[in-house]
Design a protein around this motif. Sequence first.
Motif, PDB file in Angstrom:
ATOM      1  N   SER A  70       0.828  -1.212   0.000  1.00 15.07           N
ATOM      2  CA  SER A  70       0.000   0.000   0.000  1.00 15.07           C
ATOM      3  C   SER A  70       0.860   1.259   0.000  1.00 15.07           C
ATOM      4  O   SER A  70       0.578   2.212  -0.718  1.00 15.07           O
ATOM      5  CB  SER A  70      -0.948  -0.007   1.202  1.00 15.07           C
ATOM      6  N   LYS A 132      -5.354  -2.291   1.090  1.00 14.16           N
ATOM      7  CA  LYS A 132      -5.356  -2.811   2.455  1.00 14.16           C
ATOM      8  C   LYS A 132      -6.517  -3.774   2.681  1.00 14.16           C
ATOM      9  O   LYS A 132      -6.436  -4.669   3.526  1.00 14.16           O
ATOM     10  CB  LYS A 132      -5.424  -1.664   3.462  1.00 14.16           C
ATOM     11  N   THR A 133      -7.600  -3.577   1.928  1.00  8.80           N
ATOM     12  CA  THR A 133      -8.729  -4.493   2.026  1.00  8.80           C
ATOM     13  C   THR A 133      -8.378  -5.844   1.413  1.00  8.80           C
ATOM     14  O   THR A 133      -8.765  -6.898   1.927  1.00  8.80           O
ATOM     15  CB  THR A 133      -9.970  -3.911   1.312  1.00  8.80           C
ATOM     16  N   ARG A 136      -3.582  -7.180   4.221  1.00  6.70           N
ATOM     17  CA  ARG A 136      -3.034  -6.240   5.207  1.00  6.70           C
ATOM     18  C   ARG A 136      -1.507  -6.256   5.220  1.00  6.70           C
ATOM     19  O   ARG A 136      -0.867  -5.288   5.591  1.00  6.70           O
ATOM     20  CB  ARG A 136      -3.548  -6.582   6.609  1.00  6.70           C
ATOM     21  N   SER A 137      -0.921  -7.383   4.835  1.00  8.97           N
ATOM     22  CA  SER A 137       0.529  -7.517   4.853  1.00  8.97           C
ATOM     23  C   SER A 137       1.166  -6.526   3.887  1.00  8.97           C
ATOM     24  O   SER A 137       0.685  -6.327   2.776  1.00  8.97           O
ATOM     25  CB  SER A 137       0.903  -8.947   4.467  1.00  8.97           C
ATOM     26  N   ASN A 138       2.277  -5.920   4.298  1.00  8.80           N
ATOM     27  CA  ASN A 138       2.972  -4.939   3.455  1.00  8.80           C
ATOM     28  C   ASN A 138       4.477  -5.241   3.446  1.00  8.80           C
ATOM     29  O   ASN A 138       5.168  -4.883   4.391  1.00  8.80           O
ATOM     30  CB  ASN A 138       2.725  -3.522   3.970  1.00  8.80           C
ATOM     31  N   HIS A 154       1.671 -13.732   3.334  1.00 12.46           N
ATOM     32  CA  HIS A 154       2.347 -12.698   4.117  1.00 12.46           C
ATOM     33  C   HIS A 154       3.811 -12.671   3.707  1.00 12.46           C
ATOM     34  O   HIS A 154       4.355 -13.666   3.224  1.00 12.46           O
ATOM     35  CB  HIS A 154       2.205 -13.045   5.609  1.00 12.46           C
TER      36      HIS A 154
END
Length: 202
Positions: A70, A132-133, A136-138, A154
Amino acid sequence: MEKDGKQKSFTAENYPYTDTTWVFVSNDTKIIKEGYEPPIHDFVLNDLEGVDQAQNILNSEAPVLLVISSQINKGHWQNGILENIIELKQKLYEQGIHTHFLTASSDDQITKFEFDGDAGFDYLNADETMLKTVIRSNPGLVLLQKGNVMGKWHYNDLPDPASFKNPISYSLGQLIQQQNLLLLLCYALGGLIFLILFMQKK
């Protein structure tokens, strides 16, 4: 409806279907209940020329891997994670699986990231909330085929490139692995409970 100079409103229940002397004048629409809104909306993926590639990706017959961050500057790229994703991208390309990098980061941040990592990604810009929807992992990885999610990972659990020769088989294999792990945990928990009860009887 209007009849003899007088207007009257009707609903579907009392509409004068058999009385042809009523003349239609106008109609009013009222929302009784809001329709379903999907959790992932604004799914727009613009390339560097500003062309939306979302439908091309969703309709792709071949598998497509999405690397999602994101915000690049907030991503976890250390400990070899970026290098592993780049290696994964290269090996998947040899198998005919294309990789896209989805981010809401600015052009300057993308340029710096690409220059520093020499990653060679195909970048697409998207809405941050939407990304993000999705995951969630970045960063996080999502494998799509014909618009169906075949796998999500992840950054601490990156997949093995050799498993991607058949994405559907990989998805089933991942599910079986998760089920086996859950079964193993249940056995371990059951053994622990038995041991505690046995020790209490002594």
